[in-house]
Design a protein around this motif. Sequence first.
Motif, PDB file in Angstrom:
ATOM      1  N   GLU A 157      53.068 -66.792  -1.388  1.00 23.22           N
ATOM      2  CA  GLU A 157      53.722 -67.201   0.049  1.00 23.22           C
ATOM      3  C   GLU A 157      53.051 -66.034   0.966  1.00 23.22           C
ATOM      4  O   GLU A 157      52.806 -66.386   2.238  1.00 23.22           O
ATOM      5  CB  GLU A 157      55.085 -67.331   0.101  1.00 23.22           C
ATOM      6  N   PHE A 158      53.161 -64.628   0.637  1.00 21.74           N
ATOM      7  CA  PHE A 158      52.968 -64.032   1.469  1.00 21.74           C
ATOM      8  C   PHE A 158      51.410 -63.760   1.748  1.00 21.74           C
ATOM      9  O   PHE A 158      51.226 -63.614   3.199  1.00 21.74           O
ATOM     10  CB  PHE A 158      53.424 -62.377   0.707  1.00 21.74           C
ATOM     11  N   LEU A 159      50.834 -63.757   0.880  1.00 26.18           N
ATOM     12  CA  LEU A 159      49.129 -63.942   1.115  1.00 26.18           C
ATOM     13  C   LEU A 159      48.733 -65.331   1.925  1.00 26.18           C
ATOM     14  O   LEU A 159      47.939 -65.232   2.982  1.00 26.18           O
ATOM     15  CB  LEU A 159      48.486 -63.870  -0.049  1.00 26.18           C
ATOM     16  N   THR A 160      49.439 -66.522   1.714  1.00 23.49           N
ATOM     17  CA  THR A 160      49.263 -67.510   2.383  1.00 23.49           C
ATOM     18  C   THR A 160      49.489 -67.330   3.818  1.00 23.49           C
ATOM     19  O   THR A 160      48.814 -67.709   4.646  1.00 23.49           O
ATOM     20  CB  THR A 160      50.058 -68.763   1.787  1.00 23.49           C
ATOM     21  N   ASN A 161      50.511 -66.643   4.187  1.00 26.01           N
ATOM     22  CA  ASN A 161      51.085 -66.701   5.578  1.00 26.01           C
ATOM     23  C   ASN A 161      50.167 -65.747   6.247  1.00 26.01           C
ATOM     24  O   ASN A 161      49.976 -65.919   7.535  1.00 26.01           O
ATOM     25  CB  ASN A 161      52.358 -66.276   5.378  1.00 26.01           C
TER      26      ASN A 161
END
Length: 455
Positions: free
Chosen positions: A374-378
């Motif tokens: 989720e962190f990298l996607t955001n």
Amino acid sequence: GALCSAPVKDGTLSWVDTWAGRGGFGSKLFREHGIAAIIYGGTYIDEDFRDRKVADEWFIDKYSKKLAAKDLEATTKYRFDPQFNTGGTFGVNFATIGGRLLAFNYRSIYMTEEQRVAIHQKLIVDHYLKQFNEETIATKSMKTCGEPCTAVCKKMRDIYKKDYEPYQAMGPLCGVFDQRAAEMLVHKADMYGFDAISVGGVLSWLLECLDRKLLTPKEVCVDHLPVFSHASFSAETDSKHNAEIASQLLDGIIHKKGILDFTEGARKFARKLAREKSKDIIDCFVYNANARKGWIVPNQYWVPGVLSPMPIMGKYYMYYGYDFLPPRELGRKNAHRMIKELMIDNAGFCRFHRLWAEDMIPEIINSLYGMHKEFLTNLDMTASRINSRNVAIYWESTRNIDFVKAYLKRLHEVEKVNDKELLHWISQFEQNPQEAAYNYWFEIAKGVHESLREF
């Protein structure tokens, strides 16, 4: 205008100032909202992550070293690099820059390699850098930003903090190669609230205009013409002379003396003078243009990355390595760097620790919150959304074109790089500089946009 942070010790504000001020957003706060300054401080006790054993386990798993050992290794440049017997951005950059030197409002790009190397040796290594090493490095006058950090990157002499880019933009770029002269000029620019890099680029531009008689001392309310040639240049006397003229220009900009009305910014001022007096005036001003009025002087490295069409410039949301990359690949690399720098910014890390932080932050996020993906996607989504507002404008100054052309030629002639695509671009710039520059700029843009698409 800027954000400024300075450690407070025993109730006293220190001179170890840390600035985030590229772009002048403070001026906009004052002009549009009547806010001159917001001052805050104090102590707040928070339950923070303090278990060093857990952190050490992460680093041992990744690097076979504890956190402190890896951080010492990663921050060598900013602390002290025994390879160059100096430290900090000022020390290491000026020790290693050699023929990549930018001086006299970028006119050094037109010099021979031998001339640039001679200037570097005589005026920087033997004087400007020597002063720094004797006064700051030898005396171990080093501080941190206030955090318990191994980098101790704040290199001081008395009240003056020495960083590469301010002391480059208001140093060699302005024809200033002496610490006393540069200290006076940088301190005055800081006092006025200027972005030190951008105002250095503006001052060096105005100094060249004076030197070339494109502007007169009377028009800009200064007493003398600058010494703007390396021939027979006196490191102390001529640096002081140029710094005093630049100081008068700062006063003139603040008080709108003569023709120095920068209400709409330096870019619009330059365009106005180009229309009214001579196109030569804008053609020697190096800056990145954004939308109708936006502008910023590039970071002080002789590489095309600093003139790239990125949505945010002035920070390091681009690639500034000296190696050759085809322009489209450079655009992709810029996009990659933007995402990495965004990650560091949003995680609250100092970029001086990026050699491990870029690898470790996603793993730390996953270990603490279980949200690695989720962190990298955001991050990707945020970069894409920022780039959707990318309104970078093609280079308006021919000096920008010459900057890139000379960089490419130096790679081939001095660094002996014989890459086929490098030779192709050199040939294109030789045949038709304007057409080649358009193609080069838009190739970078293609690489940026194709890399920052969300879908």
